[in-house]
Scaffold this motif. Structure first.
Motif, PDB file in Angstrom:
ATOM      1  N   TYR A  23       0.848  -1.201   0.000  1.00  0.00           N
ATOM      2  CA  TYR A  23       0.000   0.000   0.000  1.00  0.00           C
ATOM      3  C   TYR A  23       0.885   1.254   0.000  1.00  0.00           C
ATOM      4  O   TYR A  23       0.668   2.187  -0.768  1.00  0.00           O
ATOM      5  CB  TYR A  23      -0.905  -0.028   1.234  1.00  0.00           C
ATOM      6  CG  TYR A  23      -2.000   1.016   1.276  1.00  0.00           C
ATOM      7  CD1 TYR A  23      -2.815   1.250   0.177  1.00  0.00           C
ATOM      8  CD2 TYR A  23      -2.240   1.756   2.436  1.00  0.00           C
ATOM      9  CE1 TYR A  23      -3.829   2.204   0.234  1.00  0.00           C
ATOM     10  CE2 TYR A  23      -3.250   2.697   2.501  1.00  0.00           C
ATOM     11  CZ  TYR A  23      -4.040   2.919   1.396  1.00  0.00           C
ATOM     12  OH  TYR A  23      -5.039   3.857   1.452  1.00  0.00           O
ATOM     13  N   TYR A  24       1.903   1.242   0.840  1.00  0.00           N
ATOM     14  CA  TYR A  24       2.879   2.331   0.886  1.00  0.00           C
ATOM     15  C   TYR A  24       3.577   2.458  -0.469  1.00  0.00           C
ATOM     16  O   TYR A  24       3.711   3.552  -1.025  1.00  0.00           O
ATOM     17  CB  TYR A  24       3.902   2.044   1.987  1.00  0.00           C
ATOM     18  CG  TYR A  24       5.051   3.034   2.081  1.00  0.00           C
ATOM     19  CD1 TYR A  24       5.021   4.080   2.993  1.00  0.00           C
ATOM     20  CD2 TYR A  24       6.191   2.894   1.272  1.00  0.00           C
ATOM     21  CE1 TYR A  24       6.074   4.974   3.090  1.00  0.00           C
ATOM     22  CE2 TYR A  24       7.241   3.792   1.358  1.00  0.00           C
ATOM     23  CZ  TYR A  24       7.180   4.825   2.274  1.00  0.00           C
ATOM     24  OH  TYR A  24       8.235   5.721   2.360  1.00  0.00           O
ATOM     25  N   GLU A  26       2.671   1.420  -3.497  1.00  0.00           N
ATOM     26  CA  GLU A  26       1.786   1.875  -4.579  1.00  0.00           C
ATOM     27  C   GLU A  26       1.577   3.388  -4.516  1.00  0.00           C
ATOM     28  O   GLU A  26       1.582   4.075  -5.552  1.00  0.00           O
ATOM     29  CB  GLU A  26       0.430   1.168  -4.509  1.00  0.00           C
ATOM     30  CG  GLU A  26       0.462  -0.310  -4.878  1.00  0.00           C
ATOM     31  CD  GLU A  26       0.565  -0.568  -6.384  1.00  0.00           C
ATOM     32  OE1 GLU A  26       0.897   0.360  -7.150  1.00  0.00           O
ATOM     33  OE2 GLU A  26       0.324  -1.717  -6.780  1.00  0.00           O
ATOM     34  N   LYS A  27       1.402   3.901  -3.310  1.00  0.00           N
ATOM     35  CA  LYS A  27       1.196   5.345  -3.164  1.00  0.00           C
ATOM     36  C   LYS A  27       2.449   6.119  -3.576  1.00  0.00           C
ATOM     37  O   LYS A  27       2.370   7.173  -4.198  1.00  0.00           O
ATOM     38  CB  LYS A  27       0.831   5.680  -1.711  1.00  0.00           C
ATOM     39  CG  LYS A  27      -0.587   5.276  -1.357  1.00  0.00           C
ATOM     40  CD  LYS A  27      -0.905   5.672   0.060  1.00  0.00           C
ATOM     41  CE  LYS A  27      -2.404   5.855   0.230  1.00  0.00           C
ATOM     42  NZ  LYS A  27      -2.698   6.459   1.537  1.00  0.00           N
ATOM     43  N   LYS A  28       3.584   5.574  -3.217  1.00  0.00           N
ATOM     44  CA  LYS A  28       4.864   6.190  -3.567  1.00  0.00           C
ATOM     45  C   LYS A  28       5.053   6.176  -5.099  1.00  0.00           C
ATOM     46  O   LYS A  28       5.521   7.145  -5.694  1.00  0.00           O
ATOM     47  CB  LYS A  28       5.982   5.394  -2.870  1.00  0.00           C
ATOM     48  CG  LYS A  28       7.343   5.978  -3.031  1.00  0.00           C
ATOM     49  CD  LYS A  28       7.771   6.750  -1.814  1.00  0.00           C
ATOM     50  CE  LYS A  28       9.085   7.454  -2.107  1.00  0.00           C
ATOM     51  NZ  LYS A  28       9.707   8.013  -0.926  1.00  0.00           N
ATOM     52  N   LYS A  31       3.071   8.727  -6.887  1.00  0.00           N
ATOM     53  CA  LYS A  31       3.678  10.057  -6.783  1.00  0.00           C
ATOM     54  C   LYS A  31       4.875  10.216  -7.712  1.00  0.00           C
ATOM     55  O   LYS A  31       5.179  11.312  -8.163  1.00  0.00           O
ATOM     56  CB  LYS A  31       4.132  10.298  -5.332  1.00  0.00           C
ATOM     57  CG  LYS A  31       3.095  11.070  -4.524  1.00  0.00           C
ATOM     58  CD  LYS A  31       3.686  11.518  -3.198  1.00  0.00           C
ATOM     59  CE  LYS A  31       2.719  11.204  -2.071  1.00  0.00           C
ATOM     60  NZ  LYS A  31       3.398  10.986  -0.791  1.00  0.00           N
ATOM     61  N   GLN A  57      -3.502   3.891  -9.728  1.00  0.00           N
ATOM     62  CA  GLN A  57      -4.611   4.401  -8.893  1.00  0.00           C
ATOM     63  C   GLN A  57      -5.594   3.262  -8.603  1.00  0.00           C
ATOM     64  O   GLN A  57      -6.101   3.141  -7.481  1.00  0.00           O
ATOM     65  CB  GLN A  57      -5.361   5.549  -9.594  1.00  0.00           C
ATOM     66  CG  GLN A  57      -4.484   6.691 -10.100  1.00  0.00           C
ATOM     67  CD  GLN A  57      -3.869   7.549  -8.998  1.00  0.00           C
ATOM     68  OE1 GLN A  57      -4.037   7.245  -7.821  1.00  0.00           O
ATOM     69  NE2 GLN A  57      -3.150   8.591  -9.378  1.00  0.00           N
ATOM     70  N   ILE A  60      -4.166   0.917  -5.936  1.00  0.00           N
ATOM     71  CA  ILE A  60      -4.362   1.471  -4.586  1.00  0.00           C
ATOM     72  C   ILE A  60      -5.791   1.157  -4.116  1.00  0.00           C
ATOM     73  O   ILE A  60      -5.996   0.678  -3.000  1.00  0.00           O
ATOM     74  CB  ILE A  60      -4.082   2.993  -4.566  1.00  0.00           C
ATOM     75  CG1 ILE A  60      -2.589   3.243  -4.825  1.00  0.00           C
ATOM     76  CG2 ILE A  60      -4.520   3.622  -3.239  1.00  0.00           C
ATOM     77  CD1 ILE A  60      -2.216   4.715  -5.068  1.00  0.00           C
ATOM     78  N   GLU A  64      -6.993  -1.255  -1.003  1.00  0.00           N
ATOM     79  CA  GLU A  64      -7.931  -0.759   0.019  1.00  0.00           C
ATOM     80  C   GLU A  64      -9.128  -1.704   0.151  1.00  0.00           C
ATOM     81  O   GLU A  64      -9.621  -1.955   1.247  1.00  0.00           O
ATOM     82  CB  GLU A  64      -8.392   0.668  -0.322  1.00  0.00           C
ATOM     83  CG  GLU A  64      -7.310   1.699  -0.038  1.00  0.00           C
ATOM     84  CD  GLU A  64      -7.609   3.085  -0.597  1.00  0.00           C
ATOM     85  OE1 GLU A  64      -8.589   3.237  -1.361  1.00  0.00           O
ATOM     86  OE2 GLU A  64      -6.840   4.017  -0.273  1.00  0.00           O
ATOM     87  N   ALA A  76      -0.556   2.380   5.726  1.00  0.00           N
ATOM     88  CA  ALA A  76       0.705   2.140   5.026  1.00  0.00           C
ATOM     89  C   ALA A  76       1.842   2.026   6.032  1.00  0.00           C
ATOM     90  O   ALA A  76       1.888   2.787   6.994  1.00  0.00           O
ATOM     91  CB  ALA A  76       0.980   3.283   4.053  1.00  0.00           C
TER      92      ALA A  76
END
Ligand code: FE
Ligand code: FE
Length: 168
Positions: A23-24, A26-28, A31, A57, A60, A64, A76
């Motif tokens: 999760y961390y 994917e978010k990174k 970005k 997106q 992510i 979730e 995350a």
């Protein structure tokens, strides 16, 4: 992991921890991708990164969904591995002058990211099945399939055009 260590007591905890890790990551990645779109010169590569940003997106959102299905809070945890892969990608991109060589470097960096994701999702799918959560495995498999497809597209682009142009 917290201050009191040994937070992971069961296979189930390990599954949730790894879900927090991806999760961390994917978010990174979400970005970092706009910058890769900007830096890419080859039109197909640029479009490929753009498409994968949209897919990311969705990744992510699916992670979730798995948190929800599993009754765990979407959280995350820091993933030094992806931090390192992205940091190295930014460093190398900053060191390359020729845009065609930069494209080759961006593909290599992108593939390192995809392979990291593939190893995490591969593990998560296997663990979900072992834990009797075929429903979670199915959702995670969708992410795994898209990472694999992206990796293959990047290979095709590198071997078919970008590497040759970079080596000219
Ligand atoms: Fe992803
Ligand atoms: Fe990806």
């Amino acid at each position: 992991m917290g201050f009191f260590a040994k937070d992971i007591k069961s296979m189930d905890d390990l599954f949730v921890h790894t879900l927090q890790d991806i999760y961390y990551a994917e978010k990174k990645i979400a970005k970092a991708l706009p910058d890769m779109v900007k830096k890419a010169s080859n039109a197909e590569l640029k479009k490929g990164f753009e498409t994968h940003l949209g897919e990311t997106q969705n990744h992510i959102a699916r992670v979730e969904e798995v948190f929800r299905m599993h009754g765990a809070q979407a959280k995350a945890v820091e993933c030094p591995a992806i931090d390192g892969i992205i940091e190295e990608a930014e460093e190398i991109a900053g060191d390359v002058d020729d845009p065609r060589v930069l494209d080759a470097a961006l593909i290599a960096a992108g593939q390192a990211v995809e392979h990291y994701e593939m190893t995490r999702y591969g593990t998560l799918v296997a663990w979900a099945k072992e834990l009797g959560r075929d429903d979670c495995a199915k959702v995670l498999q969708q992410n795994l399939d898209e990472e694999k497809a992206t990796d293959q597209k990047l290979t095709k682009l590198a071997v078919g055009t970008v590497n040759m142009q970079a080596a000219e």
